[in-house]
Scaffold this motif. Structure first.
Motif, PDB file in Angstrom:
ATOM      1  N   SER A 132       6.365   1.148   2.824  1.00 56.24           N
ATOM      2  CA  SER A 132       7.262   2.042   2.227  1.00 56.24           C
ATOM      3  C   SER A 132       7.629   3.174   3.522  1.00 56.24           C
ATOM      4  O   SER A 132       8.492   3.736   3.468  1.00 56.24           O
ATOM      5  N   GLY A 133       6.750   2.943   4.420  1.00 54.11           N
ATOM      6  CA  GLY A 133       7.265   3.913   5.532  1.00 54.11           C
ATOM      7  C   GLY A 133       6.753   5.308   5.381  1.00 54.11           C
ATOM      8  O   GLY A 133       7.243   6.232   6.109  1.00 54.11           O
ATOM      9  N   GLY A 134       5.699   5.521   4.626  1.00 55.06           N
ATOM     10  CA  GLY A 134       5.482   6.879   4.368  1.00 55.06           C
ATOM     11  C   GLY A 134       6.377   7.876   3.814  1.00 55.06           C
ATOM     12  O   GLY A 134       7.092   7.472   3.017  1.00 55.06           O
ATOM     13  N   SER A 135       6.201   9.139   4.055  1.00 56.50           N
ATOM     14  CA  SER A 135       6.956  10.023   3.529  1.00 56.50           C
ATOM     15  C   SER A 135       7.466  11.144   4.641  1.00 56.50           C
ATOM     16  O   SER A 135       6.901  11.298   5.558  1.00 56.50           O
ATOM     17  N   LEU A 136       8.509  11.491   4.434  1.00 56.96           N
ATOM     18  CA  LEU A 136       9.247  12.445   5.138  1.00 56.96           C
ATOM     19  C   LEU A 136       8.464  13.698   5.474  1.00 56.96           C
ATOM     20  O   LEU A 136       8.660  14.592   6.230  1.00 56.96           O
ATOM     21  N   THR A 137       7.715  14.177   4.357  1.00 53.24           N
ATOM     22  CA  THR A 137       6.880  15.309   4.291  1.00 53.24           C
ATOM     23  C   THR A 137       5.617  15.182   4.905  1.00 53.24           C
ATOM     24  O   THR A 137       4.735  14.295   4.523  1.00 53.24           O
ATOM     25  N   ARG A 138       5.319  15.869   5.820  1.00 52.32           N
ATOM     26  CA  ARG A 138       4.000  15.511   6.707  1.00 52.32           C
ATOM     27  C   ARG A 138       2.956  16.445   5.676  1.00 52.32           C
ATOM     28  O   ARG A 138       3.121  17.616   5.357  1.00 52.32           O
ATOM     29  N   PRO A 139       1.982  15.660   5.472  1.00 55.09           N
ATOM     30  CA  PRO A 139       0.669  16.208   4.603  1.00 55.09           C
ATOM     31  C   PRO A 139       0.187  17.212   5.437  1.00 55.09           C
ATOM     32  O   PRO A 139       0.172  17.546   6.522  1.00 55.09           O
ATOM     33  N   SER A 140      -0.246  18.335   4.586  1.00 59.73           N
ATOM     34  CA  SER A 140      -0.787  19.591   5.049  1.00 59.73           C
ATOM     35  C   SER A 140      -2.068  19.454   5.584  1.00 59.73           C
ATOM     36  O   SER A 140      -3.140  18.728   5.113  1.00 59.73           O
ATOM     37  N   VAL A 141      -2.410  20.106   6.673  1.00 61.56           N
ATOM     38  CA  VAL A 141      -3.546  20.047   7.597  1.00 61.56           C
ATOM     39  C   VAL A 141      -4.357  21.476   7.475  1.00 61.56           C
ATOM     40  O   VAL A 141      -3.519  22.379   7.641  1.00 61.56           O
ATOM     41  N   PRO A 142      -5.471  21.565   6.994  1.00 69.44           N
ATOM     42  CA  PRO A 142      -6.166  22.920   6.854  1.00 69.44           C
ATOM     43  C   PRO A 142      -5.882  23.679   8.243  1.00 69.44           C
ATOM     44  O   PRO A 142      -5.961  23.223   9.247  1.00 69.44           O
ATOM     45  N   SER A 143      -5.862  25.181   8.110  1.00 70.04           N
ATOM     46  CA  SER A 143      -5.465  25.983   9.281  1.00 70.04           C
ATOM     47  C   SER A 143      -6.490  25.940  10.248  1.00 70.04           C
ATOM     48  O   SER A 143      -6.122  26.117  11.269  1.00 70.04           O
ATOM     49  N   ALA A 144      -7.798  25.628   9.944  1.00 73.64           N
ATOM     50  CA  ALA A 144      -8.983  25.870  10.833  1.00 73.64           C
ATOM     51  C   ALA A 144      -8.918  24.249  11.421  1.00 73.64           C
ATOM     52  O   ALA A 144      -9.751  24.372  12.421  1.00 73.64           O
ATOM     53  N   VAL A 145      -8.125  23.467  11.256  1.00 71.11           N
ATOM     54  CA  VAL A 145      -8.359  22.073  11.860  1.00 71.11           C
ATOM     55  C   VAL A 145      -6.778  22.100  12.854  1.00 71.11           C
ATOM     56  O   VAL A 145      -5.873  22.295  12.538  1.00 71.11           O
ATOM     57  N   ALA A 146      -7.299  21.634  14.062  1.00 67.05           N
ATOM     58  CA  ALA A 146      -6.259  21.620  15.312  1.00 67.05           C
ATOM     59  C   ALA A 146      -5.481  20.368  14.975  1.00 67.05           C
ATOM     60  O   ALA A 146      -5.930  19.318  14.169  1.00 67.05           O
ATOM     61  N   GLU A 147      -4.286  20.138  15.327  1.00 69.70           N
ATOM     62  CA  GLU A 147      -3.366  19.176  15.151  1.00 69.70           C
ATOM     63  C   GLU A 147      -2.611  18.444  16.458  1.00 69.70           C
ATOM     64  O   GLU A 147      -1.947  19.565  17.073  1.00 69.70           O
ATOM     65  N   TYR A 148      -2.607  17.370  16.517  1.00 66.20           N
ATOM     66  CA  TYR A 148      -1.827  16.982  17.833  1.00 66.20           C
ATOM     67  C   TYR A 148      -0.992  15.768  17.384  1.00 66.20           C
ATOM     68  O   TYR A 148      -1.333  15.096  16.412  1.00 66.20           O
ATOM     69  N   PHE A 149      -0.023  15.440  18.310  1.00 66.24           N
ATOM     70  CA  PHE A 149       0.753  14.443  18.194  1.00 66.24           C
ATOM     71  C   PHE A 149       0.525  13.496  19.318  1.00 66.24           C
ATOM     72  O   PHE A 149       1.165  14.065  20.522  1.00 66.24           O
ATOM     73  N   LEU A 150       0.224  12.430  19.274  1.00 60.46           N
ATOM     74  CA  LEU A 150       0.271  11.552  20.589  1.00 60.46           C
ATOM     75  C   LEU A 150       1.409  10.973  20.961  1.00 60.46           C
ATOM     76  O   LEU A 150       2.162  10.886  20.340  1.00 60.46           O
TER      77      LEU A 150
END
Length: 853
Positions: free
Chosen positions: A519-537
């Motif tokens: 399906s190729g996932g969703s255009l909406t990025r799932p939300s990550v808790p504010s206390a959790v860092a987020e990185y894009f490799l």
């Protein structure tokens, strides 16, 4: 020739009083099947043969059938052997049974062929009728959840139906309810009430929101929307009050378990549940499709049967009303699908179809061994009851109760007596369209009834009728069905086909399989808790490198269709090691990349070590237009992520170390930056210096003795040369004196003085000779002493060399562990790993766009 008048030829009337067959055939009007039929009888009663005969008659009458086969018996419907040759039967004989009977396969095949010839002849069934059956319909075996036969794609049941929402809401809502019930049943939520189950209400609303806008769903999107539904209210309550986010996440995890299962992949490929194409072939012939489900688990069977019946119902509700039999749905053994107690997903749809299908010309033919296991509401909506020999009196009484309830008949005693006296292949038929029940014996089956088939035999069956999955490539556009035979049709009306057609039956064009692409996932990025860092490799692979990294060859028609980010847990730390004694001051990096972290506060980090580098190039934002995969439940829980952070630091502390080397005897030390060869050379150099010093010290006395001896030897050799010179001179003098005395004697001179001189010279010569010999003895003694001293010195040197050689090898490794204060975590959180979505040959591949260089 028997005239069937367009009816099913099921057998002959059995004269109970005489205990033998009558000459009167039992002809059954197929239109009576619109009020459905229930066939019951214990194992060995002939129930399967009777139902096979009814399906054979349906094929001859141009009536398509969807056949659900939980046990594997109905695959025998593909065993058409009109020539009745032994070699036709032989591959389908049970070799073990034949061996136990003491026969060869060839003999058993001949006996079987002869038995079938006689059986068919006794019932007036000739070769022409058998050829007519073989060519009357297209036959195929489908295997949902397996590629042994033609696989079935269940994802088509989640796609928006082709019929419009407006004007068909009731139909589609019933299908949504059945589909959701089936999905929840697959994750273990059985016997749910659609009006009371929050899970059912939530998923039903998600389906309705999508289908009402003609949008397809797949499991990935369903999981995402279960977490973040596209609406904020359910009924009068806010969404989070009705179904809190944490509990929605639990539901999403259960649904994700289906998608994550390796065995689910085969459910994504194959034939769509497009009922129209499943019922009719391109050339207008009916299809008899057998859905073999013997290999599935109970929950998987329930899931598939519910989806299949739901698809049949949706198609049925779009058809015009009919009083004739348009299609037949047969299920062999409905135990557990229509129970008197409980509410499995299939029960509601079975009851609904038994009530409503007759109006659309769809007949339900159901079979069971135990009537007590069938819901009385279902039994009461069945117009034809075919009863064989039963196993228990309880089964018989339940049937009699049902017959009285369904027909209001008062002949319970008569029926009781008839049922009690039934033998093998003898049945009582109670048809509400007839005046009285009849007892009959079933005719001989035209197909070879070999017994249940295993999954391994399914490919051979499909190949036998030309319906193997390899031919299921071309989409089937059903043609207008052939008109049903006229009422005057008889057995003779089924004319033989030409010889060429008889010997080489047309290959049926099985309905097109659907290869479900990701399906190729969703255009909406799932939300990550504010206390959790987020990185894009970073996307450090080009498309060619991505194919190479995935060990795939890049096809010429490969086309990138998008970028998909998949979530992972990233963890990276710098670790310092410092020790003055061993001269260690080093740093290492420990990193892990966990694609799907488990929902717990600890992790087997050793299974996910990442050493490829490039983590320091993580970006702060995704690529434009990228899609996102489902976020693992662990990564949405800030407390769990914090616990994993602590667990990661503990793991780094426990598992990180460097090796130092030490030679304590030599006081030589080396850190992890010194190689083994370099450390050995340093030890050798240090040992060499110490060795030389010790040799110099221990050999000094011997060297002095050697020097003294060498000095004495030199003096003695010098004295020897002097003595030898003097000896030579004395000898010459002595010889001269002797010569002088000889001449004097010959001259007549005799002097005593000369004799005395001669004797003196002789004595001096002897003395000189003694001095030479003394010097030679002294020199020999000195040389021997010198050799002994040199040997002693060599022994000293050898001992010293050996001892220091051993010291060189006295190397030990020291493991140095870090202090917790020397561990610095520089990356920890959700890492979105990029993947190329590439279309190749109509399928979509996902190739990693990030990796070690």
């Amino acid at each position: 020739m028997l005239d069937t008048k367009g009816n099913f030829f099921l057998g002959r009337i059995f004269d109970v009083a005489k205990g033998k067959l009558a000459d009167q055939p039992l002809l059954y009007d197929p239109a009576d099947l619109t009020t459905h039929a229930l066939v019951t009888g214990m194992t060995g009663s002939g129930k399967t043969g009777l139902c096979a005969g009814m399906l054979e008659e349906a094929a001859l009458q141009n009536i398509p059938a969807i056949i659900i086969d939980p046990k594997g018996d109905l695959t025998n419907l593909l065993l058409h052997f009109p020539d009745l040759l032994p070699q036709d039967f032989q591959p389908w004989l049970d070799a073990d049974v034949v061996r136990r009977e003491g026969k060869t396969l060839e003999d058993a095949a001949k006996e079987t062929a002869d038995m079938w010839k006689k059986g068919l002849a006794d019932w007036g069934i000739d070769r022409e009728r058998m050829i007519a059956l073989k060519n009357a319909a297209e036959f195929a075996v489908y295997t949902p959840g397996s590629d042994a036969g033609i696989p079935v794609s269940v994802l088509s049941s989640l796609a928006a139906p082709t019929i419009p929402w407006e004007g068909n809401r009731e139909i589609l809502r019933e299908r949504i309810s059945s589909t959701v019930t089936a999905i929840l049943g697959l994750v273990g939520m059985d016997n749910i009430d659609p009006l009371r189950s929050r899970e059912h209400i939530l998923l039903s609303n998600i389906f309705e929101n999508a289908w009402s806008q003609s949008k397809d769903l797949d499991l990935t999107e369903l999981i995402l929307q279960a977490q973040n539904p596209p609406f904020d209210k359910l009924g009068a309550f806010p969404l989070d009050s009705f179904f809190p986010a944490k509990e929605r996440m639990d539901l999403a995890i259960m649904l994700n378990n289906i998608l994550a299962s390796p065995g689910f992949e085969v459910w994504r490929e194959g034939q769509d549940l497009d009922i129209k194409s499943l019922l009719w072939a391109e050339d207008g012939r009916p299809r008899h499709n057998i859905f073999y489900i013997a290999h599935l688990s109970d929950s998987e069977r329930m899931f598939f049967v519910t989806l299949l019946l739901s698809a049949v119902e949706t198609w049925m509700r779009t058809q015009a009303g009919s009083t004739t039999l348009r299609a037949l749905v047969y299920m062999d053994e409905i135990f557990g699908y229509l129970p008197p107690l409980g509410n499995p997903p299939s029960k509601t749809i079975f009851l609904r179809m038994l009530k409503q299908a007759r109006a659309f010309g769809v007949g339900m033919l159901l079979a069971t061994q135990n009537p007590v296991d069938v819901d009385y509401k279902g039994m009461s909506n069945t117009g034809t009851w075919v009863i064989g020999k039963l196993q228990t009196d309880q089964d018989k009484q339940r049937l009699l109760d049902g017959l009285e309830s369904a027909s209001g008949a008062s002949n319970r005693g008569t029926l009781d007596k008839l049922i009690s006296g039934l033998g093998k292949r003898v049945f009582v038929m109670h048809n509400v369209h007839e005046k009285a029940p009849v007892v009959f014996q079933t005719r001989w089956a035209m197909n070879y009834l070999a017994g249940p088939m295993t999954r391994a035999q399914i490919p051979l069956l499909n190949q036998l009728v030309g319906a193997d999955a390899s031919v299921a490539r071309k989409a089937a556009t059903p043609a207008t069905p052939h008109p049903a035979p006229q009422a005057s049709a008889s057995l003779a009306d089924f004319q033989p086909v030409p010889a060429a057609a008889a010997s080489a039956p047309a290959r049926p064009s099985a309905p097109s399989p659907r290869t479900a692409t990701p399906s190729g996932g969703s255009l909406t990025r799932p939300s990550v808790p504010s206390a959790v860092a987020e990185y894009f490799l970073p996307m450090n692979y080009g498309l060619t490198e991505a194919f190479r990294a995935a060990n795939k060859t890049m096809a010429q028609d490969a086309k990138q269709t998008g970028i998909l980010y998949k979530p992972a847990l990233i963890a990276s730390a710098q670790v310092r090691f410092f020790d003055r004694k061993y001269g260690v001051d080093a740093q290492i990096q420990r990193a892990a990349l966990v694609p799907n972290p488990e929902r717990r506060g600890s992790m087997r980090w050793d299974d996910f070590v990442y050493s490829g580098g490039n983590l320091d190039r993580a970006e702060s934002s995704p690529a434009p237009g990228a899609r996102f995969d489902l976020l693992a439940a662990t990564l949405t829980d800030a407390k769990l992520v914090a616990a994993l952070h602590k667990d990661f630091v503990d793991w780094v502390y426990r598992s990180s170390s460097v090796k130092a080397r030490a030679n304590d005897a030599l006081k030589v030390y080396g850190g992890p930056d010194v190689s083994a060869a370099e450390f050995m050379k340093a030890c050798s150099d240090a040992a060499g210096e110490a060795r030389d010093a010790e040799i110099k010290k221990l050999a000094a006395k011997v060297d002095r003795q050697i020097a003294t001896l060498e000095d004495k030897l030199t003096r003695e050799e010098r004295e020897l040369r002097s003595d030898e010179s003097e000896l030579s001179q004395r000898k010459m003098e002595e010889m001269g004196t002797h010569a002088e005395n000889v001449f004097s004697f010959l001259g007549g001179s005799r002097s005593s003085r000369r004799v005395s001189t001669s004797l003196t010279k002789r004595r001096m010569t002897e003395q000189a000779k003694d001095d030479v010999e003394e010097s030679l003895d002294a020199i020999a003694q000195f040389k021997k002493q010198l050799i002994d001293l040199q040997a002693e010195r060599a022994r000293v040197e050898q001992d010293v060399n050996s001892r220091w050689g051993n010291v060189v090898n006295q190397i030990r490794e020291i493991t140095l562990n870090p202090k917790k204060t020397d561990i610095y975590v520089n990356l920890f959180g959700v890492a979105w790993t990029p993947h190329y979505m590439v279309e190749v040959g109509g399928a979509t591949l996902e190739l990693p766009a990030f990796g070690p260089e």
